[in-house]
Motif scaffolding. Structure first.
Motif, PDB file in Angstrom:
ATOM      1  N   ALA A 163       8.058  -5.445   4.696  1.00  0.00           N
ATOM      2  CA  ALA A 163       7.717  -4.194   4.025  1.00  0.00           C
ATOM      3  C   ALA A 163       8.709  -3.088   4.332  1.00  0.00           C
ATOM      4  O   ALA A 163       8.926  -2.183   3.519  1.00  0.00           O
ATOM      5  CB  ALA A 163       6.314  -3.755   4.418  1.00  0.00           C
ATOM      6  N   THR A 204       4.895  -9.518  -0.163  1.00  0.00           N
ATOM      7  CA  THR A 204       4.904  -8.236   0.549  1.00  0.00           C
ATOM      8  C   THR A 204       5.779  -7.231  -0.186  1.00  0.00           C
ATOM      9  O   THR A 204       6.959  -7.492  -0.422  1.00  0.00           O
ATOM     10  CB  THR A 204       5.422  -8.410   1.987  1.00  0.00           C
ATOM     11  OG1 THR A 204       4.610  -9.366   2.679  1.00  0.00           O
ATOM     12  CG2 THR A 204       5.380  -7.087   2.736  1.00  0.00           C
ATOM     13  N   PRO A 205       5.256  -6.069  -0.541  1.00  0.00           N
ATOM     14  CA  PRO A 205       6.080  -5.071  -1.228  1.00  0.00           C
ATOM     15  C   PRO A 205       7.054  -4.387  -0.270  1.00  0.00           C
ATOM     16  O   PRO A 205       6.716  -4.135   0.895  1.00  0.00           O
ATOM     17  CB  PRO A 205       5.047  -4.069  -1.750  1.00  0.00           C
ATOM     18  CG  PRO A 205       3.901  -4.174  -0.787  1.00  0.00           C
ATOM     19  CD  PRO A 205       3.865  -5.620  -0.358  1.00  0.00           C
ATOM     20  N   MET A 220       8.427  -1.223   0.887  1.00  0.00           N
ATOM     21  CA  MET A 220       7.905   0.137   0.778  1.00  0.00           C
ATOM     22  C   MET A 220       8.853   1.205   1.307  1.00  0.00           C
ATOM     23  O   MET A 220       8.589   2.400   1.106  1.00  0.00           O
ATOM     24  CB  MET A 220       6.576   0.230   1.539  1.00  0.00           C
ATOM     25  CG  MET A 220       5.482  -0.664   0.996  1.00  0.00           C
ATOM     26  SD  MET A 220       4.041  -0.722   2.087  1.00  0.00           S
ATOM     27  CE  MET A 220       3.571   1.002   2.155  1.00  0.00           C
ATOM     28  N   ALA A 265       2.096   0.970  -1.360  1.00  0.00           N
ATOM     29  CA  ALA A 265       2.131  -0.470  -1.618  1.00  0.00           C
ATOM     30  C   ALA A 265       1.915  -0.771  -3.096  1.00  0.00           C
ATOM     31  O   ALA A 265       2.404  -1.783  -3.609  1.00  0.00           O
ATOM     32  CB  ALA A 265       1.068  -1.178  -0.774  1.00  0.00           C
ATOM     33  N   SER A 266       1.214   0.109  -3.799  1.00  0.00           N
ATOM     34  CA  SER A 266       0.944  -0.106  -5.223  1.00  0.00           C
ATOM     35  C   SER A 266       2.128   0.261  -6.110  1.00  0.00           C
ATOM     36  O   SER A 266       2.160  -0.104  -7.290  1.00  0.00           O
ATOM     37  CB  SER A 266      -0.275   0.718  -5.644  1.00  0.00           C
ATOM     38  OG  SER A 266      -0.037   2.105  -5.399  1.00  0.00           O
ATOM     39  N   ASP A 267       3.100   0.980  -5.565  1.00  0.00           N
ATOM     40  CA  ASP A 267       4.274   1.406  -6.338  1.00  0.00           C
ATOM     41  C   ASP A 267       5.516   1.318  -5.460  1.00  0.00           C
ATOM     42  O   ASP A 267       6.156   2.324  -5.160  1.00  0.00           O
ATOM     43  CB  ASP A 267       4.063   2.834  -6.853  1.00  0.00           C
ATOM     44  CG  ASP A 267       5.211   3.310  -7.740  1.00  0.00           C
ATOM     45  OD1 ASP A 267       5.877   2.454  -8.361  1.00  0.00           O
ATOM     46  OD2 ASP A 267       5.447   4.539  -7.791  1.00  0.00           O
ATOM     47  N   PRO A 268       5.876   0.105  -5.022  1.00  0.00           N
ATOM     48  CA  PRO A 268       6.946  -0.050  -4.026  1.00  0.00           C
ATOM     49  C   PRO A 268       8.332   0.038  -4.664  1.00  0.00           C
ATOM     50  O   PRO A 268       8.486   0.105  -5.885  1.00  0.00           O
ATOM     51  CB  PRO A 268       6.680  -1.457  -3.480  1.00  0.00           C
ATOM     52  CG  PRO A 268       6.122  -2.191  -4.659  1.00  0.00           C
ATOM     53  CD  PRO A 268       5.283  -1.184  -5.404  1.00  0.00           C
ATOM     54  N   GLN A 277      10.432  -2.441  -4.437  1.00  0.00           N
ATOM     55  CA  GLN A 277      10.447  -3.731  -5.116  1.00  0.00           C
ATOM     56  C   GLN A 277       9.194  -4.486  -4.711  1.00  0.00           C
ATOM     57  O   GLN A 277       8.586  -4.196  -3.682  1.00  0.00           O
ATOM     58  CB  GLN A 277      11.715  -4.526  -4.798  1.00  0.00           C
ATOM     59  CG  GLN A 277      11.888  -4.922  -3.348  1.00  0.00           C
ATOM     60  CD  GLN A 277      13.224  -5.607  -3.079  1.00  0.00           C
ATOM     61  OE1 GLN A 277      14.278  -5.122  -3.469  1.00  0.00           O
ATOM     62  NE2 GLN A 277      13.173  -6.748  -2.408  1.00  0.00           N
ATOM     63  N   LYS A 278       8.802  -5.435  -5.537  1.00  0.00           N
ATOM     64  CA  LYS A 278       7.508  -6.091  -5.335  1.00  0.00           C
ATOM     65  C   LYS A 278       7.516  -7.130  -4.231  1.00  0.00           C
ATOM     66  O   LYS A 278       6.452  -7.573  -3.783  1.00  0.00           O
ATOM     67  CB  LYS A 278       7.046  -6.730  -6.647  1.00  0.00           C
ATOM     68  CG  LYS A 278       6.716  -5.705  -7.725  1.00  0.00           C
ATOM     69  CD  LYS A 278       6.206  -6.380  -8.996  1.00  0.00           C
ATOM     70  CE  LYS A 278       5.847  -5.345 -10.054  1.00  0.00           C
ATOM     71  NZ  LYS A 278       5.348  -5.976 -11.307  1.00  0.00           N
ATOM     72  N   THR A 279       8.701  -7.556  -3.815  1.00  0.00           N
ATOM     73  CA  THR A 279       8.801  -8.546  -2.740  1.00  0.00           C
ATOM     74  C   THR A 279       9.586  -7.970  -1.581  1.00  0.00           C
ATOM     75  O   THR A 279      10.233  -6.927  -1.697  1.00  0.00           O
ATOM     76  CB  THR A 279       9.478  -9.828  -3.242  1.00  0.00           C
ATOM     77  OG1 THR A 279      10.775  -9.500  -3.749  1.00  0.00           O
ATOM     78  CG2 THR A 279       8.664 -10.476  -4.347  1.00  0.00           C
TER      79      THR A 279
END
Length: 513
Positions: free
Chosen positions: A209, A243-244, A246, A323-326, A328-330
């Motif tokens: 993260a 895992t985003p 963040m 976490a909902s708007d990171p 990148q998503k990974t």
């Protein structure tokens, strides 16, 4: 030590310095022969701490663990003394100095001959100007994050600057807490109860993260094994996939760890990840049951240390995102596997258009050869720079961070460049796509030993592959170079037993376990 002693006396205890551990500054040692002792210094630190703890007369332990190899070495030792309650105490980062991107630019200018050593020294002195960890998000500060996510620090302790009243209050409280969780207190918490499978998963989530240092893919494997738990790179890869990312902290962004901390820091991240169901909430910590305490932040009120709820919103979304708007998503790392073996890449610092590099190989057997070729103007066109015989058995697996300015210069000239090596890169490295920790290493007969100049190599961080495109290349005979120069000088002669016994990078590159 004085603070710790006085704190122990206040609650009826006695603090004793049981032992010290040797350590190097990896930044100073980059590009020097001594860097070949760097990774094994972790094992020496573990052994030194083990000797200190062997007296078998301590009710609890306080570990002063900060920089790159010190925390991993101390955790290995703590794992071997799992019955002893243990608290880890950070020092915090130095205040912000010269911005890290400006420091990196000066290093590139020096590498290409645009500025002299005076300008380089001025930039370095402005960057590293006080006590505490370096302010970029490299291995040292990744270690601090890990200790907080795993519940071995006091909440919010990681990134409070040295020499401040809050820092001293946290250090004092750490000593008192160590005594409170001893078996003479009312809350006996041996470190083996903290370092279970859930804690290691939480640590990996934190690593992904935050986009932390690739060195932890080696260290965490070794650390976990000291606690009786087997981690492998597939575990890291699977957790990274969900895992985003963040945070954007240099080298993954322009901010340093002080900016990250001011933006909400680890407390905000832990709260977000708990709410998203991405952390185990029920782990034991030095503060008791549950990770929710680590969403709080420490404050001094009327001279007393208290914890209050931290921010529930990021205070700077250019540095820290929910976490909902990171960003990148990974997560920040990618496992690569193919006919050249298995390696890893820190993708969080690499521009997306550079996640796939397909180019002819330029093969070297040490970093000095790369620097010589660069100075001679021989590194032209697109290329995959292969630096082999840099694994733990060959020469102790040094970091090759001193190549970063050179490769960055080539990349900035418009060349497509990637690095493939069985060695390591610094936690401060980024920007240039690098497939590192390649296993099996060349000295173990790994496929990387069979590549020749001109072979087409594809490094693909999108599909997670690492291949030489002509399989016939893998049928070549291996010619092992003369490695005798790695065996002597600068203390290296004392470490042959470590090189002989070291496991592969995927197993922690450890000579102890």
């Amino acid at each position: 030590p004085k603070l710790l002693r006085n704190a122990a006396r206040e609650v009826g205890g006695t603090a004793q310095v049981a032992g010290g551990v040797p350590a190097m500054c990896d930044g100073v040692t980059q590009g020097q022969p001594g860097m070949e002792l760097s990774l094994f210094s972790r094992d020496v630190i573990a052994m030194a701490a083990g000797v200190a703890m062997s007296h078998n007369c301590f009710d609890a332990a306080v570990y002063l663990g900060i920089c790159d190899k010190i925390v991993p070495g101390l955790v290995i030792a703590a794992g071997c003394f799992g019955h002893v309650p243990s608290v880890f105490v950070p020092a915090g980062p130095m205040p912000s100095g010269l911005p890290n991107d400006q420091k990196a630019k000066v290093r590139q200018q020096f590498a290409s001959g645009e500025v002299g050593r005076d300008a380089l020294m001025k930039a370095e002195m402005e960057s590293y100007h006080g006590p505490g960890t370096c302010t970029f998000y490299g291995t040292a500060n990744t270690n601090q994050m890990l200790m907080e996510f795993m519940g071995l620090h006091l909440p919010g302790a990681s990134f409070v600057n040295p020499g401040t009243p809050l820092r001293e209050a946290l250090t004092t409280e750490a000593a008192k807490r160590a005594l409170a969780i001893s078996d003479l207190g009312n809350d006996y918490t041996p470190v083996c109860d903290i370092l279970d499978e859930r804690a290691w998963v939480n640590g990996i989530v934190g690593l992904m993260a935050t986009g932390g240092s690739t060195n932890l893919l080696i260290h965490m494997v070794a650390m976990a094994r000291a606690t009786g738990i087997v981690l492998d790179w597939q575990d890291f890869s699977r957790i990274s996939d969900v895992t985003p990312l963040m945070a954007r902290v240099y080298p993954n962004g322009l901010a340093d760890v002080n900016h990250f901390h001011a933006s909400g820091g680890l407390g905000y991240m832990i709260g977000e990840l708990l709410d998203a169901g991405l952390l185990h909430p029920d782990t034991k910590t030095v503060m008791g049951e549950g990770l929710s305490r680590y969403t709080q932040e420490p404050k001094l009120k009327n001279g007393e240390l208290v914890w209050e709820d931290g921010t529930s919103e990021t205070l700077n979304d250019k540095v820290l995102r929910p976490a909902s708007d990171p960003f990148q998503k990974t997560g920040g790392m990618k496992r690569l596997a193919g006919n050249l073996g298995t390696g890893v890449m820190k993708v969080s610092a690499v521009a997306p258009e550079r996640h796939i590099i397909e180019a002819p190989a330029r093969v070297f057997t040490d970093q000095g050869q790369v620097k010589t070729a660069f100075r001679a103007g021989e590194l032209t066109g697109d290329m995959v720079v292969v630096v082999r015989y840099q694994g733990p058995k060959a020469n102790g697996m040094p970091e090759l961070h001193s190549l970063t300015p050179i490769l960055a210069v080539l990349q900035d000239r418009g060349q497509k460049v990637a690095l493939v090596t069985d060695g390591r890169m610094s936690g401060a490295s980024g920007k240039v796509p690098s497939a590192i920790h390649v296993c099996p290493e060349a000295l173990d007969g790994g496929p990387i030993a069979r590549i020749a100049d001109g072979d087409m190599v594809r490094v693909d961080a999108v599909e997670g592959t690492l291949d030489v495109l002509d399989p016939a290349a893998l049928e070549r005979e291996i010619e092992v170079p003369d490695l005798s120069a790695n065996r002597f000088g600068m203390g290296r002669e004392m470490f042959q037993a470590f090189r002989d016994q070291a496991s592969g990078a995927q197993d922690g590159a450890c000579a102890l376990l």
